[in-house]
Write a protein that holds these residues in place. Structure first.
Motif, PDB file in Angstrom:
ATOM      1  N   GLN A   3       0.821  -1.192   0.000  1.00  0.00           N
ATOM      2  CA  GLN A   3       0.000   0.000   0.000  1.00  0.00           C
ATOM      3  C   GLN A   3       0.866   1.257   0.000  1.00  0.00           C
ATOM      4  OE1 GLN A   3      -2.665  -0.188   3.314  1.00  0.00           O
ATOM      5  NE2 GLN A   3      -3.478  -2.168   2.764  1.00  0.00           N
ATOM      6  N   GLY A   4       0.847   2.002  -1.096  1.00  0.00           N
ATOM      7  CA  GLY A   4       1.405   3.342  -1.116  1.00  0.00           C
ATOM      8  C   GLY A   4       2.913   3.434  -1.059  1.00  0.00           C
ATOM      9  N   GLU A   5       3.417   4.585  -1.446  1.00  0.00           N
ATOM     10  CA  GLU A   5       4.839   4.877  -1.343  1.00  0.00           C
ATOM     11  C   GLU A   5       5.069   5.670  -0.070  1.00  0.00           C
ATOM     12  OE1 GLU A   5       7.335   3.892  -3.233  1.00  0.00           O
ATOM     13  OE2 GLU A   5       5.980   2.709  -4.464  1.00  0.00           O
ATOM     14  N   ARG A   6       5.938   5.189   0.796  1.00  0.00           N
ATOM     15  CA  ARG A   6       6.167   5.845   2.064  1.00  0.00           C
ATOM     16  C   ARG A   6       7.522   6.516   2.089  1.00  0.00           C
ATOM     17  NH1 ARG A   6       2.148   2.751   2.716  1.00  0.00           N
ATOM     18  NH2 ARG A   6       0.696   3.022   4.436  1.00  0.00           N
ATOM     19  N   LYS A   7       7.558   7.658   2.790  1.00  0.00           N
ATOM     20  CA  LYS A   7       8.797   8.420   2.877  1.00  0.00           C
ATOM     21  C   LYS A   7       9.885   7.584   3.539  1.00  0.00           C
ATOM     22  CE  LYS A   7      10.381  13.054   4.050  1.00  0.00           C
ATOM     23  NZ  LYS A   7      10.001  14.374   4.585  1.00  0.00           N
ATOM     24  N   VAL A   8       9.505   6.822   4.549  1.00  0.00           N
ATOM     25  CA  VAL A   8      10.447   5.932   5.224  1.00  0.00           C
ATOM     26  C   VAL A   8       9.848   4.530   5.192  1.00  0.00           C
ATOM     27  CG1 VAL A   8      11.646   5.412   7.364  1.00  0.00           C
ATOM     28  CG2 VAL A   8      11.240   7.792   6.741  1.00  0.00           C
ATOM     29  N   GLY A   9      10.405   3.641   4.373  1.00  0.00           N
ATOM     30  CA  GLY A   9       9.888   2.293   4.253  1.00  0.00           C
ATOM     31  C   GLY A   9      10.663   1.312   5.115  1.00  0.00           C
ATOM     32  N   LEU A  10      10.354   0.034   4.953  1.00  0.00           N
ATOM     33  CA  LEU A  10      11.003  -0.992   5.760  1.00  0.00           C
ATOM     34  C   LEU A  10      12.464  -1.188   5.368  1.00  0.00           C
ATOM     35  CD1 LEU A  10       8.250  -3.743   6.155  1.00  0.00           C
ATOM     36  CD2 LEU A  10       8.764  -1.780   7.611  1.00  0.00           C
ATOM     37  N   ASP A  11      12.835  -0.734   4.179  1.00  0.00           N
ATOM     38  CA  ASP A  11      14.240  -0.838   3.781  1.00  0.00           C
ATOM     39  C   ASP A  11      15.137  -0.008   4.698  1.00  0.00           C
ATOM     40  OD1 ASP A  11      12.992   1.430   2.750  1.00  0.00           O
ATOM     41  OD2 ASP A  11      14.423   1.605   1.105  1.00  0.00           O
ATOM     42  N   VAL A 122       6.394   6.017  16.277  1.00  0.00           N
ATOM     43  CA  VAL A 122       6.838   4.625  16.365  1.00  0.00           C
ATOM     44  C   VAL A 122       6.305   3.849  15.168  1.00  0.00           C
ATOM     45  CG1 VAL A 122       6.674   2.496  17.733  1.00  0.00           C
ATOM     46  CG2 VAL A 122       6.895   4.701  18.890  1.00  0.00           C
ATOM     47  N   ARG A 123       7.092   2.881  14.726  1.00  0.00           N
ATOM     48  CA  ARG A 123       6.639   1.914  13.725  1.00  0.00           C
ATOM     49  C   ARG A 123       6.774   0.529  14.323  1.00  0.00           C
ATOM     50  NH1 ARG A 123       8.493   2.971   7.907  1.00  0.00           N
ATOM     51  NH2 ARG A 123       6.563   4.175   8.009  1.00  0.00           N
ATOM     52  N   VAL A 124       5.719  -0.265  14.230  1.00  0.00           N
ATOM     53  CA  VAL A 124       5.718  -1.626  14.761  1.00  0.00           C
ATOM     54  C   VAL A 124       5.549  -2.599  13.602  1.00  0.00           C
ATOM     55  CG1 VAL A 124       4.662  -3.236  16.381  1.00  0.00           C
ATOM     56  CG2 VAL A 124       4.690  -0.787  16.918  1.00  0.00           C
ATOM     57  N   VAL A 125       6.539  -3.462  13.419  1.00  0.00           N
ATOM     58  CA  VAL A 125       6.534  -4.458  12.343  1.00  0.00           C
ATOM     59  C   VAL A 125       6.361  -5.832  12.983  1.00  0.00           C
ATOM     60  CG1 VAL A 125       7.819  -5.424  10.400  1.00  0.00           C
ATOM     61  CG2 VAL A 125       8.162  -3.017  11.052  1.00  0.00           C
ATOM     62  N   THR A 126       5.355  -6.564  12.573  1.00  0.00           N
ATOM     63  CA  THR A 126       5.072  -7.859  13.189  1.00  0.00           C
ATOM     64  C   THR A 126       4.828  -8.925  12.126  1.00  0.00           C
ATOM     65  OG1 THR A 126       2.653  -7.600  13.277  1.00  0.00           O
ATOM     66  CG2 THR A 126       3.920  -6.647  15.089  1.00  0.00           C
ATOM     67  N   GLU A 127       4.992 -10.184  12.540  1.00  0.00           N
ATOM     68  CA  GLU A 127       4.634 -11.283  11.651  1.00  0.00           C
ATOM     69  C   GLU A 127       3.247 -11.830  11.984  1.00  0.00           C
ATOM     70  OE1 GLU A 127       6.738 -14.963  11.922  1.00  0.00           O
ATOM     71  OE2 GLU A 127       6.951 -14.864  14.098  1.00  0.00           O
ATOM     72  N   ARG A 128       2.680 -11.418  13.095  1.00  0.00           N
ATOM     73  CA  ARG A 128       1.353 -11.862  13.515  1.00  0.00           C
ATOM     74  C   ARG A 128       0.363 -10.724  13.332  1.00  0.00           C
ATOM     75  NH1 ARG A 128       3.692 -16.315  14.163  1.00  0.00           N
ATOM     76  NH2 ARG A 128       4.243 -17.284  16.149  1.00  0.00           N
ATOM     77  N   GLN A 148       0.063   9.144   7.407  1.00  0.00           N
ATOM     78  CA  GLN A 148       0.624   7.792   7.445  1.00  0.00           C
ATOM     79  C   GLN A 148       1.727   7.633   6.402  1.00  0.00           C
ATOM     80  OE1 GLN A 148      -2.540   4.965   6.937  1.00  0.00           O
ATOM     81  NE2 GLN A 148      -3.485   5.406   8.921  1.00  0.00           N
ATOM     82  N   LEU A 149       1.530   8.229   5.232  1.00  0.00           N
ATOM     83  CA  LEU A 149       2.494   8.068   4.144  1.00  0.00           C
ATOM     84  C   LEU A 149       3.797   8.808   4.411  1.00  0.00           C
ATOM     85  CD1 LEU A 149       0.162   8.320   1.018  1.00  0.00           C
ATOM     86  CD2 LEU A 149       1.173   6.261   2.008  1.00  0.00           C
ATOM     87  N   THR A 150       3.760   9.828   5.277  1.00  0.00           N
ATOM     88  CA  THR A 150       4.970  10.596   5.576  1.00  0.00           C
ATOM     89  C   THR A 150       5.453  10.353   7.001  1.00  0.00           C
ATOM     90  OG1 THR A 150       3.633  12.532   6.208  1.00  0.00           O
ATOM     91  CG2 THR A 150       4.374  12.397   3.919  1.00  0.00           C
ATOM     92  N   HIS A 151       4.862   9.370   7.664  1.00  0.00           N
ATOM     93  CA  HIS A 151       5.238   9.044   9.048  1.00  0.00           C
ATOM     94  C   HIS A 151       6.729   8.676   9.110  1.00  0.00           C
ATOM     95  CE1 HIS A 151       4.200   7.744  13.165  1.00  0.00           C
ATOM     96  NE2 HIS A 151       5.067   6.760  12.985  1.00  0.00           N
TER      97      HIS A 151
END
Length: 216
Positions: A3-11, A122-128, A148-151
């Motif tokens: 979903q969407g292009e984010r300023k700060v992604g998971l990379d 904060v960003r929370v990345v989960t597998e569940r 959200q997109l610029t968070h």
């Protein structure tokens, strides 16, 4: 679902090659995902019931703070604040990043603290899915879609219960770990399905950051 292009992604935290990344799903969608993925069951009156496995609460002996130059002088080291070296943290992070390739992930962009002057993005990345639902409830959800997109998270929690450490080589207490790195602005959680570790880790981060700004 990407979903969407984010300023700060998971990379930004070295997570690449995920099979799918679900960004900021709603409560209803996460509820449905958790049930679809058999992460929990629906009770008679509708609440989602999930098992936390062997850890039914926090695992304080498995929590470590990375001993590094920017925070070392501000931490009261001892039985509560136990140290782990940066190299050990980096080794676990590298393996966790590789482990997440091809995995389906859930992300919540949110805030710790309500006061705009002191809140922490904060960003929370989960597998569940149910862990993402937990994070959405326990932190303050960013409701504005454009925001959200610029968070820009100042701390990221990566929560992967199925990923475990090897105590003898990773310098952890057990296969379970909760690692806080103030220099890298990262929290790594593995080996425990207890969702409260995410909340408590960021609570501890706030207890570190705010007194440095003369805030109790």
């Amino acid at each position: 679902m990407l979903q969407g292009e984010r300023k700060v992604g998971l990379d930004a935290v070295g997570i690449e090659g995920a099979a799918a990344v679900h960004w900021n799903l709603s409560v209803a969608a996460l509820y449905e995902e958790a049930v679809r993925r058999r992460e929990g069951v629906i009770s008679a009156d509708g609440p989602l019931v999930c098992s936390t496995g062997q850890h039914t609460g926090r695992s304080p002996n498995d929590r470590f703070l990375v001993r590094e130059a920017s925070s070392e002088a501000h931490v009261a080291w001892g039985k509560v604040n136990r140290a782990i070296e940066p190299a050990a943290f980096d080794g676990i992070l590298s393996r966790m990043q590789a482990y997440l390739r091809g995995k389906e992930l859930f992300v919540q962009d949110c805030w710790a603290g309500a006061d705009p002057s002191y809140r922490l993005p904060v960003r929370v990345v989960t597998e569940r899915a149910w862990h993402s639902l937990f994070a959405r409830h326990l932190f303050i959800h960013e409701a504005d879609a454009a925001a959200q997109l610029t968070h820009q998270p100042e701390f990221t929690v990566i929560d992967v219960p199925s990923f475990t450490a090897t105590a003898a080589t990773d310098h952890t207490h057990s296969e379970t770990f909760i690692l806080v790195n103030f220099a890298r602005r990262l929290v790594l959680i593995g080996g425990t399905n207890y969702a409260g570790e995410m909340k408590k880790s960021i609570f501890s981060v706030m207890n570190y950051l705010l007194p440095l700004r003369d805030v109790m």
